[in-house]
Design an enzyme around this catalytic site. Structure first.
Site, PDB file in Angstrom:
ATOM      1  N   HIS A  55       0.824  -1.214   0.000  1.00  0.00           N
ATOM      2  CA  HIS A  55       0.000   0.000   0.000  1.00  0.00           C
ATOM      3  C   HIS A  55       0.856   1.261   0.000  1.00  0.00           C
ATOM      4  O   HIS A  55       2.046   1.225   0.302  1.00  0.00           O
ATOM      5  CB  HIS A  55      -0.971   0.001   1.189  1.00  0.00           C
ATOM      6  N   HIS A  93      -1.516  10.947   6.209  1.00  0.00           N
ATOM      7  CA  HIS A  93      -1.497   9.794   7.136  1.00  0.00           C
ATOM      8  C   HIS A  93      -0.893  10.185   8.488  1.00  0.00           C
ATOM      9  O   HIS A  93      -1.236   9.602   9.510  1.00  0.00           O
ATOM     10  CB  HIS A  93      -0.693   8.669   6.485  1.00  0.00           C
TER      11      HIS A  93
HETATM   12 MN    MN Z   1       0.781   2.616   5.917  1.00  0.00          MN
END
Ligand code: MN
Length: 257
Positions: free
Chosen positions: A73, A79
């Site tokens: 991913h 994030h």
């Molecule tokens: Mn990650």
């Protein structure tokens, strides 16, 4: 012949090989396990809608249950809190998703030491031999850890002190974030940071510093062993999840044979 005709013919004829760097996605694909009190992601799962039966006599299809950070991913700036004002996974520049890559093989050093941390000196030694890191491209870090990728327990390699998997030092993460010309850093492990990265300063330095610098991470790569050190074109295809912090991605490499 146009450039694209030449590329197509080279692929068809085998002068350019397509290498799949992606881990197969199934309910047994290893996933990150954070310690208490942190929340965790779910394993990947198929939920059958119909399979040539009364629910759909001529067709088979599933809903999928997955985390954004499951299997191979892409991590994007939002994030991490250090990158919270940056872009989400639907906004990744296309020239990041199709970009040159180099492969730094430190599997020999990591073989005897699962807590091996890559240093700036290691990268400088590599560039002295192979040339500079690609401007706007990817550094793919080979440690040999993909050999464990089908087995959650071996892949996380955890004991009471946490996970033991190779990564990069905090100094090296800072250098990759602030000085290296790359847009992304790819690894064979469950995350871009070392298993013992909670104990580094800053904690999880790859996430903190690279994502904070607007850069990207790629995880759970396979088959880096079959790539040359330089001359790789990387193709990364995350889902354009609006507001997403990452996405499972198919990652392919084009290499000249
Ligand atoms: Mn990650």
């Amino acid at each position: 012949m146009s450039l694209l005709d030449g590329l197509s013919k080279a692929i068809t004829g085998g002068a350019i090989e397509i290498v799949d760097l992606t881990a197969p996605l199934s309910s047994s694909t290893p996933i990150l396990q954070l310690p208490e009190p942190f929340a965790n992601t779910i394993p990947f799962r198929l939920e059958e809608i119909s399979r040539y039966d009364e629910r759909g006599p001529r067709w088979y299809w599933n809903d999928i249950h997955t985390g954004e950070h499951t299997g191979t991913h892409l991590d994007v700036p939002v994030h991490w809190v250090s990158g919270k004002d940056g872009h989400d996974v639907s906004q990744v520049p296309l020239k990041t998703l199709v970009a040159p890559a180099v492969v730094l093989d430190f599997s020999a050093k990591a073989a005897g030491n699962p807590d091996f941390l890559l240093s700036v000196d290691d990268i400088r030694e590599w560039t002295a031999e192979h040339g500079p890191l690609p401007d706007g491209g990817w550094l793919l870090y080979r440690t040999g850890w993909d050999v464990h990728s089908a087995d959650q327990e071996a892949f996380l390699n955890a004991d009471e002190a946490g996970s033991h998997t190779p990564g990069v030092s905090a100094d090296c993460a800072r250098w990759l974030a602030e000085e290296a010309p790359i847009t992304g850093f790819g690894v064979e492990t469950v995350g871009t940071d070392a298993g013992q990265a909670p104990a580094l300063e800053p904690m999880f330095p790859c996430h903190e510093l690279l994502l904070g610098a607007g850069k990207h991470g790629l995880t759970q790569l396979q088959n880096l062993a079959s790539l040359p050190p330089t001359g790789v074109l990387l193709l990364v295809s995350p889902l354009p999840i609006v507001g997403g912090s990452g996405s499972p991605a198919r990652v392919l490499a084009l290499v000249e044979r």
